[in-house]
Design an enzyme around this catalytic site. Structure first.
Site, PDB file in Angstrom:
ATOM      1  N   GLU A  55       0.834  -1.010   0.104  1.00  0.00           N
ATOM      2  CA  GLU A  55       0.045   0.079   0.007  1.00  0.00           C
ATOM      3  C   GLU A  55       1.183   1.044  -0.037  1.00  0.00           C
ATOM      4  OE1 GLU A  55      -2.577   0.614   3.587  1.00  0.00           O
ATOM      5  OE2 GLU A  55      -3.922   1.823   2.354  1.00  0.00           O
ATOM      6  N   LYS A 142      -9.872   1.942  -2.917  1.00  0.00           N
ATOM      7  CA  LYS A 142     -10.093   1.417  -1.442  1.00  0.00           C
ATOM      8  C   LYS A 142     -11.613   1.701  -1.009  1.00  0.00           C
ATOM      9  CE  LYS A 142      -7.810   1.327   3.064  1.00  0.00           C
ATOM     10  NZ  LYS A 142      -6.445   1.811   3.615  1.00  0.00           N
ATOM     11  N   CYS A 184      -5.695  -3.267   2.283  1.00  0.00           N
ATOM     12  CA  CYS A 184      -5.440  -3.020   3.660  1.00  0.00           C
ATOM     13  C   CYS A 184      -6.571  -3.197   4.724  1.00  0.00           C
ATOM     14  CB  CYS A 184      -4.719  -1.679   4.102  1.00  0.00           C
ATOM     15  SG  CYS A 184      -3.810  -1.867   5.785  1.00  0.00           S
TER      16      CYS A 184
END
Ligand SMILES: NC(=O)CCC(=O)C(=O)O
Length: 305
Positions: A55, A142, A184
């Site tokens: 990331e 995301k 994540c």
């Protein structure tokens, strides 16, 4: 419930090595891109055909940094001059003949001008996936932003700067099958993983950057949980830890198999970890513990529909 004789096509066409490249990005974007390129080369030299970056691999991770490092990844109208990180990632994939899941990058999307002539700017945490020919296969923004507050330990609010994406990424890698890409904090949401697995993914891949509070508690646990729930491979790829940076990443990039065994796990330093993924392991796990045929969608919802 499906019968015990239900047949399912294999989800992974042939064994493949997957590598997670754990390295420590610094403040110099060009240096980060060069370092990523060297590390992808190192990963490809092991025989890995799917390579994953961390990331925010081209910048330090933090709300203060997102706007200044952001790039227009998908300009509208499309521009032949792609952004520096886009071009660098396409070259890394092409030069090494690998599928590249390009970690994530702060993205700037520019909308229409308002009444004052100012452009409407939106920032995302975005992952790009490239084919071995260097073609863009998927873009993922995301979906679950990292907004947490654990008193005395860590407060982080991605949503102060970033906007959430609005679609999932199930990416077809023609040589192997499908993978899901998420980022994540997304790993905490089992619904996404279940949708991906039920839609035929052989692996869930999460570029991520957990921290020193939640990392030791949850990083490996979540990877193993998503693997055992869905009987798929799970890969988490972190930046290496840099105690001089503003955000201290947990590291420990890893690959977990469909029985939730950790196949490889890095420490906190820079490291490339490689594991072989084998479709037979998925089938063995699913034959031995036939969850996919035992679900009771008459009692609870199938989130993949
Ligand atoms: N970058 C992130 O989304 C961090 C997520 C994290 O640390 C967590 O505990 O969740």
């Amino acid at each position: 419930m499906a019968s015990s004789t239900t047949t399912h096509p294999p989800v992974l066409k042939q064994p493949v090595k997957l590598a997670c490249v754990q390295f420590a990005p610094g403040p110099d974007k060009e240096a980060n891109l060069a370092r990523a390129a060297a590390k992808v080369r190192e990963a490809a030299a092991t025989g890995a055909k799917i390579v994953v970056l961390p990331e925010c691999f081209n910048s330090p991770y933090g709300c203060d940094h997102f706007p200044s490092y952001a790039e227009r990844l998908l300009p509208s109208p499309p521009s032949p001059e792609q952004s520096p990180s886009f071009r660098a990632l396409a070259a890394m994939a092409r030069d090494n003949g690998v599928y590249l899941i390009g970690g994530s990058i702060p993205e700037l999307a520019v909308g229409a001008k308002d009444g004052n002539g100012d452009e409407d700017k939106t920032y995302y945490n975005t992952s790009l996936t490239f084919s071995p020919a260097g073609a863009l296969l998927a873009t993922y923004r995301k979906v679950h932003l990292f907004d947490i507050s654990i008193p005395g330990k860590i407060t982080f609010r991605e949503s102060d700067v970033l906007s959430p994406g609005s679609s999932l990424a199930i990416v077809d890698l023609p040589d192997y099958g499908r993978v899901a890409v998420a980022i994540c904090y997304d790993v905490r949401f089992p619904e996404m993983a279940m949708i991906a697995a039920r839609r035929g993914c052989f692996a869930l891949v999460y570029p991520g950057a957990f921290n020193l509070t939640t990392g030791p508690l949850h990083w490996q646990l979540l990877a193993r949980a998503r693997a055992v729930d869905n009987q798929v491979y799970v890969a988490l790829c972190s930046p290496a830890r840099d105690m001089s940076a503003g955000y201290h990443a947990w590291g420990h990039s890893l690959v977990v198999d469909p029985m939730a065994q950790v196949l490889v796990e890095a420490g906190e330093e820079e490291e490339v970890v490689v594991a072989e993924l084998d479709g037979n392991k998925i089938e063995e796990a699913r034959k031995g513990i036939p969850l996919r045929d035992q679900r009771r969608f008459d009692l609870y919802a199938d989130v993949s529909r």
